[in-house]
Design a protein around this motif. Structure first.
Motif, PDB file in Angstrom:
ATOM      1  N   UNK A  18     -49.407 -42.223  41.459  1.00 14.51           N
ATOM      2  CA  UNK A  18     -48.437 -42.201  40.372  1.00 14.51           C
ATOM      3  C   UNK A  18     -49.058 -42.871  39.156  1.00 14.51           C
ATOM      4  N   UNK A  19     -48.922 -42.237  37.995  1.00 15.45           N
ATOM      5  CA  UNK A  19     -49.403 -42.822  36.756  1.00 15.45           C
ATOM      6  C   UNK A  19     -48.319 -42.701  35.691  1.00 15.45           C
ATOM      7  N   UNK A  20     -48.254 -43.694  34.832  1.00 16.33           N
ATOM      8  CA  UNK A  20     -47.307 -43.684  33.722  1.00 16.33           C
ATOM      9  C   UNK A  20     -48.039 -43.328  32.441  1.00 16.33           C
ATOM     10  N   UNK A  21     -47.402 -42.486  31.628  1.00 22.37           N
ATOM     11  CA  UNK A  21     -48.004 -42.053  30.376  1.00 22.37           C
ATOM     12  C   UNK A  21     -46.944 -42.050  29.285  1.00 22.37           C
ATOM     13  N   UNK A  22     -47.424 -41.926  28.053  1.00 24.89           N
ATOM     14  CA  UNK A  22     -46.547 -41.889  26.905  1.00 24.89           C
ATOM     15  C   UNK A  22     -47.125 -40.912  25.900  1.00 24.89           C
ATOM     16  N   UNK A  23     -46.260 -40.121  25.267  1.00 25.48           N
ATOM     17  CA  UNK A  23     -46.738 -39.132  24.316  1.00 25.48           C
ATOM     18  C   UNK A  23     -45.763 -38.945  23.176  1.00 25.48           C
ATOM     19  N   UNK A  24     -46.243 -38.247  22.141  1.00 28.34           N
ATOM     20  CA  UNK A  24     -45.422 -38.085  20.962  1.00 28.34           C
ATOM     21  C   UNK A  24     -45.335 -36.662  20.453  1.00 28.34           C
ATOM     22  N   UNK A  25     -44.224 -36.387  19.798  1.00 24.40           N
ATOM     23  CA  UNK A  25     -43.961 -35.125  19.118  1.00 24.40           C
ATOM     24  C   UNK A  25     -44.024 -35.409  17.623  1.00 24.40           C
ATOM     25  N   UNK A  26     -45.027 -34.845  16.958  1.00 28.88           N
ATOM     26  CA  UNK A  26     -45.161 -34.965  15.510  1.00 28.88           C
ATOM     27  C   UNK A  26     -45.007 -33.578  14.911  1.00 28.88           C
ATOM     28  N   UNK A  27     -44.044 -33.450  13.993  1.00 29.11           N
ATOM     29  CA  UNK A  27     -43.769 -32.158  13.375  1.00 29.11           C
ATOM     30  C   UNK A  27     -44.294 -32.140  11.941  1.00 29.11           C
ATOM     31  N   UNK A  28     -44.753 -30.962  11.500  1.00 32.73           N
ATOM     32  CA  UNK A  28     -45.114 -30.800  10.102  1.00 32.73           C
ATOM     33  C   UNK A  28     -43.895 -30.296   9.328  1.00 32.73           C
ATOM     34  N   UNK A  30     -43.134 -27.460   8.375  1.00 35.05           N
ATOM     35  CA  UNK A  30     -42.657 -26.163   8.858  1.00 35.05           C
ATOM     36  C   UNK A  30     -41.990 -26.262  10.233  1.00 35.05           C
ATOM     37  N   UNK A  31     -41.871 -27.478  10.760  1.00 37.73           N
ATOM     38  CA  UNK A  31     -41.254 -27.662  12.066  1.00 37.73           C
ATOM     39  C   UNK A  31     -42.178 -27.327  13.230  1.00 37.73           C
ATOM     40  N   UNK A  32     -43.484 -27.272  12.958  1.00 41.42           N
ATOM     41  CA  UNK A  32     -44.464 -27.015  14.017  1.00 41.42           C
ATOM     42  C   UNK A  32     -44.908 -28.346  14.618  1.00 41.42           C
ATOM     43  N   UNK A  33     -45.326 -28.309  15.873  1.00 46.71           N
ATOM     44  CA  UNK A  33     -45.702 -29.508  16.610  1.00 46.71           C
ATOM     45  C   UNK A  33     -47.223 -29.612  16.716  1.00 46.71           C
ATOM     46  N   UNK A  34     -47.734 -30.836  16.568  1.00 45.00           N
ATOM     47  CA  UNK A  34     -49.173 -31.074  16.669  1.00 45.00           C
ATOM     48  C   UNK A  34     -49.591 -31.164  18.138  1.00 45.00           C
ATOM     49  N   UNK A  35     -50.589 -30.371  18.522  1.00 49.88           N
ATOM     50  CA  UNK A  35     -51.164 -30.411  19.864  1.00 49.88           C
ATOM     51  C   UNK A  35     -52.658 -30.676  19.761  1.00 49.88           C
ATOM     52  N   UNK A  36     -53.209 -31.256  20.836  1.00 54.78           N
ATOM     53  CA  UNK A  36     -54.654 -31.460  20.872  1.00 54.78           C
ATOM     54  C   UNK A  36     -55.282 -30.631  21.995  1.00 54.78           C
ATOM     55  N   UNK A  37     -56.438 -30.055  21.689  1.00 56.59           N
ATOM     56  CA  UNK A  37     -57.224 -29.309  22.668  1.00 56.59           C
ATOM     57  C   UNK A  37     -58.065 -30.315  23.441  1.00 56.59           C
ATOM     58  N   UNK A  38     -57.833 -30.392  24.739  1.00 52.45           N
ATOM     59  CA  UNK A  38     -58.438 -31.416  25.588  1.00 52.45           C
ATOM     60  C   UNK A  38     -59.882 -31.073  25.952  1.00 52.45           C
ATOM     61  N   UNK A  39     -60.717 -32.092  26.013  1.00 57.63           N
ATOM     62  CA  UNK A  39     -62.109 -31.873  26.413  1.00 57.63           C
ATOM     63  C   UNK A  39     -62.235 -31.657  27.916  1.00 57.63           C
ATOM     64  N   UNK A 126     -46.056 -23.416  16.391  1.00 56.27           N
ATOM     65  CA  UNK A 126     -44.627 -23.169  16.467  1.00 56.27           C
ATOM     66  C   UNK A 126     -44.202 -23.334  17.924  1.00 56.27           C
ATOM     67  N   UNK A 127     -43.005 -23.872  18.134  1.00 52.14           N
ATOM     68  CA  UNK A 127     -42.475 -23.999  19.498  1.00 52.14           C
ATOM     69  C   UNK A 127     -42.378 -22.635  20.179  1.00 52.14           C
ATOM     70  N   UNK A 128     -42.256 -21.586  19.405  1.00 59.05           N
ATOM     71  CA  UNK A 128     -42.105 -20.241  19.963  1.00 59.05           C
ATOM     72  C   UNK A 128     -43.425 -19.501  20.119  1.00 59.05           C
ATOM     73  N   UNK A 149     -34.931 -31.525  18.614  1.00 60.37           N
ATOM     74  CA  UNK A 149     -35.100 -31.361  17.173  1.00 60.37           C
ATOM     75  C   UNK A 149     -34.051 -30.417  16.592  1.00 60.37           C
ATOM     76  N   UNK A 150     -33.715 -29.367  17.327  1.00 62.34           N
ATOM     77  CA  UNK A 150     -32.680 -28.436  16.849  1.00 62.34           C
ATOM     78  C   UNK A 150     -31.315 -29.115  16.789  1.00 62.34           C
ATOM     79  N   UNK A 151     -31.036 -30.002  17.732  1.00 62.76           N
ATOM     80  CA  UNK A 151     -29.723 -30.643  17.768  1.00 62.76           C
ATOM     81  C   UNK A 151     -29.629 -31.836  16.819  1.00 62.76           C
ATOM     82  N   UNK A 152     -30.763 -32.287  16.266  1.00 61.09           N
ATOM     83  CA  UNK A 152     -30.768 -33.437  15.357  1.00 61.09           C
ATOM     84  C   UNK A 152     -31.163 -33.049  13.932  1.00 61.09           C
ATOM     85  N   UNK A 153     -31.130 -31.755  13.609  1.00 58.74           N
ATOM     86  CA  UNK A 153     -31.415 -31.343  12.235  1.00 58.74           C
ATOM     87  C   UNK A 153     -30.266 -31.748  11.336  1.00 58.74           C
ATOM     88  N   UNK A 154     -30.627 -32.155  10.140  1.00 62.59           N
ATOM     89  CA  UNK A 154     -29.587 -32.602   9.206  1.00 62.59           C
ATOM     90  C   UNK A 154     -29.392 -31.562   8.127  1.00 62.59           C
TER      91      UNK A 154
END
Length: 154
Positions: A18-28, A30-39, A126-128, A149-154
């Protein structure tokens, strides 16, 4: 404890742990999410990673986000806890990863301009229209983030 996970792996080998991890959702803008290509796996995941011994989910998210992306982030809100992250890595290590996911915002730093030992590339998606992902947990986290994000749009 500088490299807790390596120390554990030296004792247990590739056995499932078992391992614990933490991650983040960063949007630009345009509402797109930043992803990283893993080595290691050559597919895409959210910037983030494993907690070191004694570290909090909050601190790990901020530290790992910078390591994976070059971007300094602040935590905006927790999105969820994901406990079904079953992964076998290319080196044979097996883990059930429990990940705390946050919505984050950029507060400094600069996106990596070159590959590192963990990240080959960074792109907004894009999420889609997502690329090949690390595992089902990554897909589950992105789906939850999209709903959040859709439910917290202002």
């Amino acid at each position: 404890m500088a490299n807790y996970i390596q120390e554990i792996r030296a004792l247990v080998g590739h056995k499932p742990i078992l391992l614990n991890a933490s991650g983040g959702i960063l949007l630009n803008d345009q509402g797109q999410v930043l992803l990283n290509l893993r080595t290691d796996t050559h597919n895409w995941s959210l910037p983030g990673g494993y907690l070191e011994y004694g570290e909090t989910f909050d601190a790990a998210c901020i530290r790992e986000y910078r390591e994976d992306s070059g971007i300094d982030v602040a935590l905006v809100a927790p999105i969820g806890l994901f406990d079904q992250g079953f992964t076998t890595y290319p080196n044979g290590d097996q883990a059930q990863v429990i990940t705390r996911l946050y919505l984050v915002r950029a507060v400094g730093g600069q996106a990596l301009q070159q590959a590192t030992d963990e990240t080959l590339d960074l792109q907004y998606f894009s999420f889609d229209d997502l690329p090949p992902l690390l595992n089902q947990q990554t897909a589950d986290m992105l789906a939850a983030a999209q709903t959040y994000c859709q439910s917290h749009e202002h």
